[in-house]
Design a protein around this motif. Sequence first.
Motif, PDB file in Angstrom:
ATOM      1  N   LYS A   9       0.831  -1.288   0.119  1.00  0.00           N
ATOM      2  CA  LYS A   9       0.143  -0.073  -0.039  1.00  0.00           C
ATOM      3  C   LYS A   9       0.738   1.190   0.077  1.00  0.00           C
ATOM      4  N   ALA A  10       2.161   1.036   0.215  1.00  0.00           N
ATOM      5  CA  ALA A  10       3.012   2.108  -0.082  1.00  0.00           C
ATOM      6  C   ALA A  10       3.177   3.089  -1.194  1.00  0.00           C
ATOM      7  N   SER A  11       2.423   2.462  -2.343  1.00  0.00           N
ATOM      8  CA  SER A  11       1.967   3.148  -3.722  1.00  0.00           C
ATOM      9  C   SER A  11       0.825   3.997  -3.736  1.00  0.00           C
ATOM     10  N   LYS A  12      -0.052   3.850  -2.313  1.00  0.00           N
ATOM     11  CA  LYS A  12      -1.336   4.474  -2.198  1.00  0.00           C
ATOM     12  C   LYS A  12      -1.173   5.336  -1.376  1.00  0.00           C
ATOM     13  N   PRO A  13      -0.958   6.530  -1.392  1.00  0.00           N
ATOM     14  CA  PRO A  13      -0.500   7.448  -0.133  1.00  0.00           C
ATOM     15  C   PRO A  13      -1.781   7.640   0.614  1.00  0.00           C
ATOM     16  N   GLY A  14      -2.955   7.533   0.035  1.00  0.00           N
ATOM     17  CA  GLY A  14      -4.494   7.979   0.632  1.00  0.00           C
ATOM     18  C   GLY A  14      -4.637   7.060   1.703  1.00  0.00           C
ATOM     19  N   ARG A  15      -4.210   5.610   1.571  1.00  0.00           N
ATOM     20  CA  ARG A  15      -4.477   4.705   2.500  1.00  0.00           C
ATOM     21  C   ARG A  15      -3.508   4.772   3.614  1.00  0.00           C
ATOM     22  N   ARG A  16      -2.162   5.196   3.295  1.00  0.00           N
ATOM     23  CA  ARG A  16      -1.202   5.190   4.342  1.00  0.00           C
ATOM     24  C   ARG A  16      -1.661   6.277   5.081  1.00  0.00           C
ATOM     25  N   MET A  17      -1.863   7.433   4.759  1.00  0.00           N
ATOM     26  CA  MET A  17      -2.338   8.545   5.341  1.00  0.00           C
ATOM     27  C   MET A  17      -3.479   8.654   6.249  1.00  0.00           C
ATOM     28  N   PHE A  18      -4.361   8.006   5.628  1.00  0.00           N
ATOM     29  CA  PHE A  18      -5.863   7.390   6.258  1.00  0.00           C
ATOM     30  C   PHE A  18      -5.390   6.669   7.616  1.00  0.00           C
ATOM     31  N   PHE A  19      -4.683   5.740   7.613  1.00  0.00           N
ATOM     32  CA  PHE A  19      -4.387   4.899   8.812  1.00  0.00           C
ATOM     33  C   PHE A  19      -3.338   6.036   9.799  1.00  0.00           C
ATOM     34  N   ALA A  20      -2.380   6.912   9.024  1.00  0.00           N
ATOM     35  CA  ALA A  20      -1.665   7.676   9.993  1.00  0.00           C
ATOM     36  C   ALA A  20      -2.602   8.608  10.760  1.00  0.00           C
ATOM     37  N   ARG A  21      -3.554   9.295  10.079  1.00  0.00           N
ATOM     38  CA  ARG A  21      -4.523  10.042  10.673  1.00  0.00           C
ATOM     39  C   ARG A  21      -5.127   9.482  11.948  1.00  0.00           C
ATOM     40  N   GLU A  22      -5.705   8.294  11.631  1.00  0.00           N
ATOM     41  CA  GLU A  22      -6.358   7.678  12.713  1.00  0.00           C
ATOM     42  C   GLU A  22      -5.582   7.094  13.783  1.00  0.00           C
ATOM     43  N   GLN A  23      -4.210   6.928  13.649  1.00  0.00           N
ATOM     44  CA  GLN A  23      -3.249   6.397  14.552  1.00  0.00           C
ATOM     45  C   GLN A  23      -3.171   7.670  15.465  1.00  0.00           C
ATOM     46  N   ALA A  24      -2.972   8.763  14.803  1.00  0.00           N
ATOM     47  CA  ALA A  24      -2.740  10.196  15.584  1.00  0.00           C
ATOM     48  C   ALA A  24      -3.872  10.551  16.346  1.00  0.00           C
ATOM     49  N   GLY A  25      -5.139  10.025  16.434  1.00  0.00           N
ATOM     50  CA  GLY A  25      -6.240  10.497  16.886  1.00  0.00           C
ATOM     51  C   GLY A  25      -6.893  11.740  16.451  1.00  0.00           C
ATOM     52  N   TYR A  26      -6.745  11.775  15.145  1.00  0.00           N
ATOM     53  CA  TYR A  26      -7.322  12.867  14.536  1.00  0.00           C
ATOM     54  C   TYR A  26      -8.711  12.711  14.020  1.00  0.00           C
ATOM     55  N   GLU A  27      -9.089  11.554  13.942  1.00  0.00           N
ATOM     56  CA  GLU A  27     -10.460  11.106  13.099  1.00  0.00           C
ATOM     57  C   GLU A  27     -11.479  10.544  14.032  1.00  0.00           C
ATOM     58  N   PRO A  28     -12.615  10.170  13.662  1.00  0.00           N
ATOM     59  CA  PRO A  28     -13.719   9.667  14.461  1.00  0.00           C
ATOM     60  C   PRO A  28     -13.108   8.594  15.531  1.00  0.00           C
ATOM     61  N   GLU A  29     -13.577   8.377  16.777  1.00  0.00           N
ATOM     62  CA  GLU A  29     -13.196   7.307  17.358  1.00  0.00           C
ATOM     63  C   GLU A  29     -13.977   5.828  16.896  1.00  0.00           C
ATOM     64  N   SER A  30     -14.748   6.117  16.291  1.00  0.00           N
ATOM     65  CA  SER A  30     -15.444   4.832  15.947  1.00  0.00           C
ATOM     66  C   SER A  30     -14.549   4.072  14.998  1.00  0.00           C
ATOM     67  N   ALA A  31     -13.503   4.671  14.211  1.00  0.00           N
ATOM     68  CA  ALA A  31     -12.570   4.117  13.290  1.00  0.00           C
ATOM     69  C   ALA A  31     -11.562   3.251  14.159  1.00  0.00           C
ATOM     70  N   THR A  32     -11.109   3.880  15.149  1.00  0.00           N
ATOM     71  CA  THR A  32     -10.226   2.979  16.280  1.00  0.00           C
ATOM     72  C   THR A  32     -10.952   2.033  16.862  1.00  0.00           C
ATOM     73  N   GLN A  33     -12.074   2.095  17.297  1.00  0.00           N
ATOM     74  CA  GLN A  33     -12.683   0.970  17.982  1.00  0.00           C
ATOM     75  C   GLN A  33     -12.843  -0.183  16.873  1.00  0.00           C
ATOM     76  N   ILE A  34     -13.309   0.119  15.607  1.00  0.00           N
ATOM     77  CA  ILE A  34     -13.578  -0.891  14.674  1.00  0.00           C
ATOM     78  C   ILE A  34     -11.951  -1.695  14.249  1.00  0.00           C
ATOM     79  N   LEU A  35     -10.934  -0.940  14.154  1.00  0.00           N
ATOM     80  CA  LEU A  35      -9.833  -1.323  13.811  1.00  0.00           C
ATOM     81  C   LEU A  35      -9.191  -2.120  14.960  1.00  0.00           C
ATOM     82  N   ALA A  36      -9.506  -1.576  16.309  1.00  0.00           N
ATOM     83  CA  ALA A  36      -8.780  -2.210  17.570  1.00  0.00           C
ATOM     84  C   ALA A  36      -9.447  -3.557  17.798  1.00  0.00           C
ATOM     85  N   CYS A  37     -10.758  -3.905  17.336  1.00  0.00           N
ATOM     86  CA  CYS A  37     -11.635  -5.116  17.733  1.00  0.00           C
ATOM     87  C   CYS A  37     -11.285  -5.871  16.463  1.00  0.00           C
ATOM     88  N   ARG A  38     -11.177  -5.670  15.547  1.00  0.00           N
ATOM     89  CA  ARG A  38     -11.035  -6.618  14.316  1.00  0.00           C
ATOM     90  C   ARG A  38      -9.712  -7.210  13.725  1.00  0.00           C
TER      91      ARG A  38
END
Length: 264
Positions: free
Chosen positions: A121-150
């Motif tokens: 996915k390194a060639s897909k910067p959108g996906r990489r930045m999607f995860f980076a923003r979520e990891q930094a805590g900038y996005e809806p908490e629901s995302a973190t809950q889904i990724l954490a659980c699954r």
Amino acid sequence: MNPAQKVRRSPEGGYARGDETRQRIIEAAIQLFGEHGFEGASTREIAACAGVNAPALQYYFENKEGVYRACVEALADDAWRTFGPAIEHARAVVRENAATEVLIDAFIRIQEAMADGAFAKASKPGRRMFFAREQAGYEPESATQILACRIRQPLNEASAALVARICGLASDDPVTQIRTFSLHGQLVVFHLAHRSTLSVLGWKSMDAEKAEQLKSTVRDQTRILLEHWSRERDARHVKDAKGAKAASKPPRSRKQARGDDDGN
């Protein structure tokens, strides 16, 4: 057949078109959420990027948060296809109380899956930045809950269980957790700090050959550390066994002690 009567398309065709449209919206949303964040990306921009009209987003997802949640679910599905087999294998070898070398191989197999997912996915910067923003805590908490659980919880639990057996510690021991995260961190840093990686190494892009070089180096480092920790575990067991044997000996009487002194 009455020529005035319209021929209805099969449900399969309708479902296929609907699924295709939905997937196109999700791919566009992942790209824009990655570039601009949840707040910065508008539903109008997502619709335009996906080639649909704005009401289509409401039809499929209700609102922007619904679009975002669908993106996370899709990414979680994709991640499980990559990580799932390695996680299931790790669980199996732990249950079977496998030999240390098998446990080490299972951990490296998880890392290989992580690397394949990250570097593909390194060639897909959108996906990489999607995860980076979520990891930094900038996005809806629901995302973190889904990724954490699954994904993250199963991945972390399986990895920690392997490291715990290899090190002779409990899975929830802080040392086990720190070691597990530090081993996986070898790969995460190359994924999230993609631009810095390319700059430091003097690479223009991450092709298959360069990705394999990174994977090979991390694989060797991981094996060296895990083998070292397993030797520490064995040495600790030997020491504990000697201590237990010494403690099990009956105490010497004063008479025995005097006899030893007289013999000297």
